[in-house]
Motif scaffolding. Structure first.
Motif, PDB file in Angstrom:
ATOM      1  N   GLU A 414       0.819  -1.177  -0.111  1.00 30.74           N
ATOM      2  CA  GLU A 414      -0.101   0.130   0.105  1.00 30.74           C
ATOM      3  C   GLU A 414       0.792   1.336  -0.048  1.00 30.74           C
ATOM      4  OE1 GLU A 414      -2.237  -0.502   3.647  1.00 30.74           O
ATOM      5  OE2 GLU A 414      -3.648  -2.031   2.663  1.00 30.74           O
ATOM      6  N   GLY A 415       2.121   0.999   0.324  1.00 31.16           N
ATOM      7  CA  GLY A 415       3.035   2.259   0.154  1.00 31.16           C
ATOM      8  C   GLY A 415       3.720   2.719   1.692  1.00 31.16           C
ATOM      9  N   THR A 416       3.050   2.199   2.623  1.00 33.93           N
ATOM     10  CA  THR A 416       3.751   2.781   3.708  1.00 33.93           C
ATOM     11  C   THR A 416       5.204   2.310   3.913  1.00 33.93           C
ATOM     12  OG1 THR A 416       1.576   2.535   4.769  1.00 33.93           O
ATOM     13  CG2 THR A 416       3.335   2.678   6.267  1.00 33.93           C
ATOM     14  N   ASP A 417       6.068   3.093   4.541  1.00 34.20           N
ATOM     15  CA  ASP A 417       7.432   2.731   4.465  1.00 34.20           C
ATOM     16  C   ASP A 417       7.923   2.933   5.920  1.00 34.20           C
ATOM     17  OD1 ASP A 417      10.186   2.837   4.345  1.00 34.20           O
ATOM     18  OD2 ASP A 417      10.441   4.052   2.874  1.00 34.20           O
ATOM     19  N   PHE A 418       8.024   1.522   6.792  1.00 35.68           N
ATOM     20  CA  PHE A 418       8.798   1.549   7.771  1.00 35.68           C
ATOM     21  C   PHE A 418      10.017   1.558   7.760  1.00 35.68           C
ATOM     22  CE2 PHE A 418      10.697  -0.742  11.333  1.00 35.68           C
ATOM     23  CZ  PHE A 418      10.125  -0.302  12.496  1.00 35.68           C
ATOM     24  N   ASN A 419      10.791   2.561   8.207  1.00 34.28           N
ATOM     25  CA  ASN A 419      12.210   3.041   7.966  1.00 34.28           C
ATOM     26  C   ASN A 419      12.896   3.633   9.284  1.00 34.28           C
ATOM     27  OD1 ASN A 419      14.573   3.891   6.589  1.00 34.28           O
ATOM     28  ND2 ASN A 419      13.186   3.661   4.546  1.00 34.28           N
ATOM     29  N   VAL A 420      13.700   2.980   9.855  1.00 32.66           N
ATOM     30  CA  VAL A 420      14.365   3.200  11.190  1.00 32.66           C
ATOM     31  C   VAL A 420      15.736   3.081  11.093  1.00 32.66           C
ATOM     32  CG1 VAL A 420      12.313   3.078  12.704  1.00 32.66           C
ATOM     33  CG2 VAL A 420      13.834   1.094  12.089  1.00 32.66           C
TER      34      VAL A 420
END
Length: 423
Positions: A414-420
């Motif tokens: 869906e395009g959500t970017d979990f980025n840490v």
């Protein structure tokens, strides 16, 4: 010295041993002296101090033959009577009626008191407590957790927060933990109120002994005086329940990757450090062998000991395990749907991340003892998956060394970017 007032119930307890029901408690000196006569509770007994304290406070008495019988089970009526006599326990805001029809006369007031203090909810029963039956550890956890929720509303919130958590007990991984006891078991473990046995089971169906109850009385008093937020284990269980990961508790150095690390054309509004936004969502993969979801992501810091250790340490890690350059352990529960066929090696190419990697499961003795799902259970002797929907735990590394890859990213379809990234 004030003399002990003996009601019929108390006198019976003194003669036959057991739990004191109603009536006044004798002096602590008399009770303490009584504990010295328990020939089956030597000073080396694991619960000797707690037993002495419980007797001194009048919760228990010994038997006429000079024994305490520490391994004997405690009935529901007996435990209710004990809980009803905890003077520091406040009454519940909403008072339920004692409508049990099977409680013996001597225990009626004790059961009513336990209900008033919020330990027992008659609404969870069908008119019968089964008062003479031995209390199981699962029901004990439920009663104590309900009591804590009366002491502090945040404990009540914790009971809700852990609904979807990963519980460090063998029954959880084998699917044998009853849903109506799961949350209470989580709170009991997270606060250190109760623990798993040597076989890694919590033992929800096992009976509770007199020695265990003596210990639990002291532990409950201590936990009830402590704020839920002061228990790291409970914080982890709540975080995993709400978001799917304990990252913010164990590795708070990991923060949302800064905007300047992305191209100017990238839509930074899609970037998040909230793992719940990608949990159980279909992810974008590097290869097209399977549809991938991540159910849970557990981080373990192997360099700390004691209470600073993750509550999940005993599940996944053996003490002998060594890591490289200050890395932490990363454990991921994968949910895969294989499109055609896939090998174990191909599973490792799905995301190509050192932290989120489906290649292999932990090989620790601890992991096998807890019976958590292993990748090997889904592979044939050639390393090919023989099930279309394998769900298993895999291991990786969470790096802090800037010379290694510290960024962790998962992008949903869906395009959500979990980025840490580690700061």
């Amino acid at each position: 010295m004030k003399k002990m007032i003996l009601t019929g119930v108390t006198a019976l307890a003194l003669l036959t041993g057991g739990v004191i029901g109603s009536g006044s408690i004798g002096s602590s000196v008399e009770a303490a002296q009584a504990t010295l006569k328990f020939k089956d509770v030597p000073s080396t007994h694991w619960a000797a101090a707690a037993i002495n304290s419980a007797v001194e406070q009048g919760f228990f008495q010994g038997y006429a033959d000079g024994t305490f019988k520490p391994g004997s089970p405690v009935t529901k009526a007996e435990m209710a009577s004990i809980l009803g006599r905890l003077t520091d326990q406040p009454n519940a805001a909403i008072q339920e009626t004692n409508n049990f029809t099977d409680v013996p006369e001597w225990a009626k007031s004790g059961v009513s008191a336990a209900i008033a203090k919020g330990f027992i909810s008659p609404a969870n029963y069908n008119g019968k407590l089964d008062a003479k039956a031995s209390l199981t550890r699962g029901e004990m956890a439920t009663w104590l957790a309900q009591g804590l929720s009366v002491v502090d509303s945040d404990y009540k919130q914790a009971l809700s927060d852990v609904t979807n958590t990963v519980i460090p007990a063998k029954e959880y991984f084998t699917g044998k933990l009853a849903s109506n006891q799961k949350n209470a078991v989580a709170v009991a473990l997270g606060t250190g109120l109760m623990s798993v046995a040597n076989d890694k089971n919590f033992g929800t169906d096992r009976t509770t002994t007199r020695a265990e109850v003596a210990v639990l009385i002291a532990r409950y008093a201590s936990v009830a005086k402590t704020k839920p937020a002061d228990f790291q284990g409970l914080n982890e269980l709540r975080a995993v329940g709400l978001t799917g990961t304990n990252l913010s508790i164990i590795a708070p150095q990991y923060k949302k990757t800064a905007k300047n690390k992305f191209l100017n054309s990238y839509d930074y509004s899609k970037v998040t450090d909230n793992f719940s936004e990608v949990r159980n969502k279909e992810l974008v993969t590097v290869t097209n062998y399977a549809d991938v979801k991540v159910k849970n992501w557990i981080i373990v810091n192997p360099y700390v000991k004691g209470l600073n250790r993750s509550i999940y340490y005993p599940v996944f890690v053996d003490d002998k395990e060594k890591l490289i350059r200050g890395s932490y352990h990363s454990f991921v529960e994968f949910d895969l749907k294989i499109i055609r066929s896939m090998s174990q090696l191909q599973a490792g190419s799905l995301l190509q991340s050192p932290s989120i990697n489906a290649l292999k499961s932990p090989n620790s003795v601890s992991f096998s003892e807890y019976a958590a799902p292993h990748i090997n259970s889904s592979l044939d002797n050639k390393g090919i998956f023989n099930v279309k929907n394998p769900i298993y735990w895999a291991k990786g590394l969470l790096h802090f060394d800037k010379d290694l890859t510290t960024q962790v990213k998962l992008i949903t379809k869906e395009g959500t970017d979990f980025n840490v990234t580690a700061n």
